[in-house]
Design a protein around this motif. Structure first.
Motif, PDB file in Angstrom:
ATOM      1  N   SER A 224      54.589  18.806  58.101  1.00 62.43           N
ATOM      2  CA  SER A 224      53.245  18.641  57.538  1.00 62.43           C
ATOM      3  C   SER A 224      53.075  19.311  56.172  1.00 62.43           C
ATOM      4  O   SER A 224      52.060  19.088  55.505  1.00 62.43           O
ATOM      5  CB  SER A 224      52.144  19.141  58.489  1.00 62.43           C
ATOM      6  OG  SER A 224      52.005  20.544  58.425  1.00 62.43           O
ATOM      7  N   GLU A 225      54.056  20.099  55.733  1.00 63.15           N
ATOM      8  CA  GLU A 225      53.947  20.738  54.425  1.00 63.15           C
ATOM      9  C   GLU A 225      54.402  19.783  53.317  1.00 63.15           C
ATOM     10  O   GLU A 225      54.848  18.663  53.575  1.00 63.15           O
ATOM     11  CB  GLU A 225      54.767  22.023  54.396  1.00 63.15           C
ATOM     12  CG  GLU A 225      54.219  23.099  55.316  1.00 63.15           C
ATOM     13  CD  GLU A 225      54.941  24.432  55.162  1.00 63.15           C
ATOM     14  OE1 GLU A 225      54.357  25.459  55.576  1.00 63.15           O
ATOM     15  OE2 GLU A 225      56.072  24.450  54.649  1.00 63.15           O
ATOM     16  N   THR A 226      54.283  20.255  52.084  1.00 62.71           N
ATOM     17  CA  THR A 226      54.705  19.476  50.924  1.00 62.71           C
ATOM     18  C   THR A 226      56.039  19.988  50.410  1.00 62.71           C
ATOM     19  O   THR A 226      56.201  21.179  50.159  1.00 62.71           O
ATOM     20  CB  THR A 226      53.665  19.546  49.802  1.00 62.71           C
ATOM     21  OG1 THR A 226      52.449  18.925  50.241  1.00 62.71           O
ATOM     22  CG2 THR A 226      54.165  18.833  48.547  1.00 62.71           C
ATOM     23  N   LEU A 227      56.964  19.051  50.274  1.00 65.87           N
ATOM     24  CA  LEU A 227      58.275  19.353  49.704  1.00 65.87           C
ATOM     25  C   LEU A 227      58.195  19.221  48.190  1.00 65.87           C
ATOM     26  O   LEU A 227      57.668  18.228  47.669  1.00 65.87           O
ATOM     27  CB  LEU A 227      59.307  18.365  50.245  1.00 65.87           C
ATOM     28  CG  LEU A 227      60.661  18.292  49.540  1.00 65.87           C
ATOM     29  CD1 LEU A 227      61.412  19.594  49.719  1.00 65.87           C
ATOM     30  CD2 LEU A 227      61.455  17.109  50.055  1.00 65.87           C
ATOM     31  N   SER A 228      58.719  20.218  47.483  1.00 67.98           N
ATOM     32  CA  SER A 228      58.732  20.177  46.029  1.00 67.98           C
ATOM     33  C   SER A 228      60.138  20.506  45.531  1.00 67.98           C
ATOM     34  O   SER A 228      60.652  21.591  45.810  1.00 67.98           O
ATOM     35  CB  SER A 228      57.717  21.157  45.459  1.00 67.98           C
ATOM     36  OG  SER A 228      57.668  21.076  44.055  1.00 67.98           O
ATOM     37  N   LEU A 229      60.736  19.582  44.817  1.00 65.28           N
ATOM     38  CA  LEU A 229      62.074  19.760  44.246  1.00 65.28           C
ATOM     39  C   LEU A 229      62.026  19.510  42.746  1.00 65.28           C
ATOM     40  O   LEU A 229      61.358  18.574  42.294  1.00 65.28           O
ATOM     41  CB  LEU A 229      63.064  18.787  44.876  1.00 65.28           C
ATOM     42  CG  LEU A 229      63.344  18.929  46.364  1.00 65.28           C
ATOM     43  CD1 LEU A 229      64.237  17.798  46.832  1.00 65.28           C
ATOM     44  CD2 LEU A 229      63.979  20.273  46.666  1.00 65.28           C
TER      45      LEU A 229
ATOM     46  N   LEU B 106      59.818  16.301  42.065  1.00 62.15           N
ATOM     47  CA  LEU B 106      59.396  15.446  43.176  1.00 62.15           C
ATOM     48  C   LEU B 106      58.490  16.244  44.089  1.00 62.15           C
ATOM     49  O   LEU B 106      58.814  17.373  44.466  1.00 62.15           O
ATOM     50  CB  LEU B 106      60.609  14.966  43.967  1.00 62.15           C
ATOM     51  CG  LEU B 106      60.314  14.302  45.313  1.00 62.15           C
ATOM     52  CD1 LEU B 106      59.628  12.957  45.114  1.00 62.15           C
ATOM     53  CD2 LEU B 106      61.582  14.161  46.146  1.00 62.15           C
ATOM     54  N   GLN B 107      57.367  15.657  44.448  1.00 61.53           N
ATOM     55  CA  GLN B 107      56.506  16.222  45.470  1.00 61.53           C
ATOM     56  C   GLN B 107      56.349  15.183  46.574  1.00 61.53           C
ATOM     57  O   GLN B 107      55.940  14.056  46.305  1.00 61.53           O
ATOM     58  CB  GLN B 107      55.158  16.619  44.881  1.00 61.53           C
ATOM     59  CG  GLN B 107      55.275  17.760  43.873  1.00 61.53           C
ATOM     60  CD  GLN B 107      53.945  18.162  43.278  1.00 61.53           C
ATOM     61  OE1 GLN B 107      53.088  17.332  43.022  1.00 61.53           O
ATOM     62  NE2 GLN B 107      53.786  19.455  43.036  1.00 61.53           N
TER      63      GLN B 107
ATOM     64  N   ILE C  28      56.444  14.157  38.675  1.00 64.01           N
ATOM     65  CA  ILE C  28      55.834  14.622  37.432  1.00 64.01           C
ATOM     66  C   ILE C  28      56.904  15.247  36.559  1.00 64.01           C
ATOM     67  O   ILE C  28      58.018  15.510  37.025  1.00 64.01           O
ATOM     68  CB  ILE C  28      54.722  15.648  37.720  1.00 64.01           C
ATOM     69  CG1 ILE C  28      55.275  16.860  38.473  1.00 64.01           C
ATOM     70  CG2 ILE C  28      53.586  15.003  38.510  1.00 64.01           C
ATOM     71  CD1 ILE C  28      54.270  17.979  38.684  1.00 64.01           C
ATOM     72  N   ARG C  29      56.594  15.462  35.298  1.00 63.35           N
ATOM     73  CA  ARG C  29      57.590  16.027  34.409  1.00 63.35           C
ATOM     74  C   ARG C  29      56.994  17.114  33.523  1.00 63.35           C
ATOM     75  O   ARG C  29      55.784  17.158  33.303  1.00 63.35           O
ATOM     76  CB  ARG C  29      58.203  14.931  33.533  1.00 63.35           C
ATOM     77  CG  ARG C  29      57.243  14.328  32.510  1.00 63.35           C
ATOM     78  CD  ARG C  29      57.950  13.270  31.666  1.00 63.35           C
ATOM     79  NE  ARG C  29      57.080  12.749  30.613  1.00 63.35           N
ATOM     80  CZ  ARG C  29      57.464  11.881  29.689  1.00 63.35           C
ATOM     81  NH1 ARG C  29      58.715  11.417  29.696  1.00 63.35           N
ATOM     82  NH2 ARG C  29      56.612  11.462  28.766  1.00 63.35           N
ATOM     83  N   ASP C  30      57.883  17.969  33.049  1.00 65.30           N
ATOM     84  CA  ASP C  30      57.542  18.997  32.067  1.00 65.30           C
ATOM     85  C   ASP C  30      58.529  18.822  30.920  1.00 65.30           C
ATOM     86  O   ASP C  30      59.672  19.277  30.998  1.00 65.30           O
ATOM     87  CB  ASP C  30      57.644  20.392  32.697  1.00 65.30           C
ATOM     88  CG  ASP C  30      57.198  21.502  31.764  1.00 65.30           C
ATOM     89  OD1 ASP C  30      57.214  21.281  30.524  1.00 65.30           O
ATOM     90  OD2 ASP C  30      56.847  22.584  32.253  1.00 65.30           O
ATOM     91  N   THR C  31      58.100  18.148  29.882  1.00 65.13           N
ATOM     92  CA  THR C  31      59.024  17.856  28.781  1.00 65.13           C
ATOM     93  C   THR C  31      59.422  19.110  28.016  1.00 65.13           C
ATOM     94  O   THR C  31      60.508  19.156  27.427  1.00 65.13           O
ATOM     95  CB  THR C  31      58.415  16.834  27.821  1.00 65.13           C
ATOM     96  OG1 THR C  31      57.155  17.325  27.346  1.00 65.13           O
ATOM     97  CG2 THR C  31      58.222  15.484  28.504  1.00 65.13           C
TER      98      THR C  31
ATOM     99  N   GLY D  48      57.061   8.271  30.612  1.00 61.09           N
ATOM    100  CA  GLY D  48      56.159   8.997  31.492  1.00 61.09           C
ATOM    101  C   GLY D  48      55.599   8.154  32.622  1.00 61.09           C
ATOM    102  O   GLY D  48      54.944   8.686  33.519  1.00 61.09           O
ATOM    103  N   SER D  49      55.846   6.861  32.599  1.00 65.87           N
ATOM    104  CA  SER D  49      55.373   5.999  33.682  1.00 65.87           C
ATOM    105  C   SER D  49      56.221   6.219  34.927  1.00 65.87           C
ATOM    106  O   SER D  49      57.376   6.625  34.839  1.00 65.87           O
ATOM    107  CB  SER D  49      55.424   4.529  33.269  1.00 65.87           C
ATOM    108  OG  SER D  49      56.763   4.129  33.033  1.00 65.87           O
ATOM    109  N   THR D  50      55.629   5.942  36.079  1.00 61.68           N
ATOM    110  CA  THR D  50      56.323   6.173  37.347  1.00 61.68           C
ATOM    111  C   THR D  50      56.345   4.909  38.205  1.00 61.68           C
ATOM    112  O   THR D  50      55.517   4.014  38.049  1.00 61.68           O
ATOM    113  CB  THR D  50      55.648   7.303  38.148  1.00 61.68           C
ATOM    114  OG1 THR D  50      54.258   6.992  38.315  1.00 61.68           O
ATOM    115  CG2 THR D  50      55.788   8.639  37.453  1.00 61.68           C
TER     116      THR D  50
END
Length: 123
Positions: free
Chosen positions: A15-20, A82-83, A72-75, A57-59
């Motif tokens: 149930s948590e959010t995975l962030s990589l 990934l979330q 999302i990205r951090d240029t 930047g499009s997904t």
């Protein structure tokens, strides 16, 4: 030569959010017609494309995961993240980030890959 490196927690609770996060070197994620994807491989199964963020930047996401996945990205750091929300044990897999030169859902079309990071979903 583009190099990619995944990072993130190896264990996530249901149930948590995975962030990589994928850190890229040798090329900018905002140029050169790059398509930056997340791909995973559950144990004993084939590769599954999750989604990509384009150099613009499009997904675009796999329809089967679209409701739970976001990229999302951090240029400034040349990273993309990934979330994946509401994870279950079925999300247990080796997760890879990869770069392709065209917008494709086919893992075989991606030339550059990170080494992968194992994620286990368990309480």
């Amino acid at each position: 030569q583009v190099q990619l490196q995944e990072s993130g927690p190896g264990l996530v609770k249901p149930s948590e959010t995975l962030s990589l996060t994928c850190t890229v070197s040798g090329g900018s994620i905002a140029t050169s017609y790059g398509y930056w994807s997340w791909i995973r491989q559950p144990p004993g199964k084939g590769l599954e494309w999750i989604g990509y963020i384009a150099y613009t930047g499009s997904t675009h996401y796999n329809p089967s995961l679209k409701s739970r996945a976001s990229i999302i990205r951090d240029t400034s750091k040349n990273q993309f993240t990934l979330q994946l929300t509401s994870v279950t044990p079925e999300d247990t897999a080796m997760y890879y980030c990869a770069r392709g030169s065209k917008p494709t859902m086919l893992p075989a079309e991606y030339r550059y890959w990170g080494q992968g990071t194992q994620v286990t979903v368990s309480s």
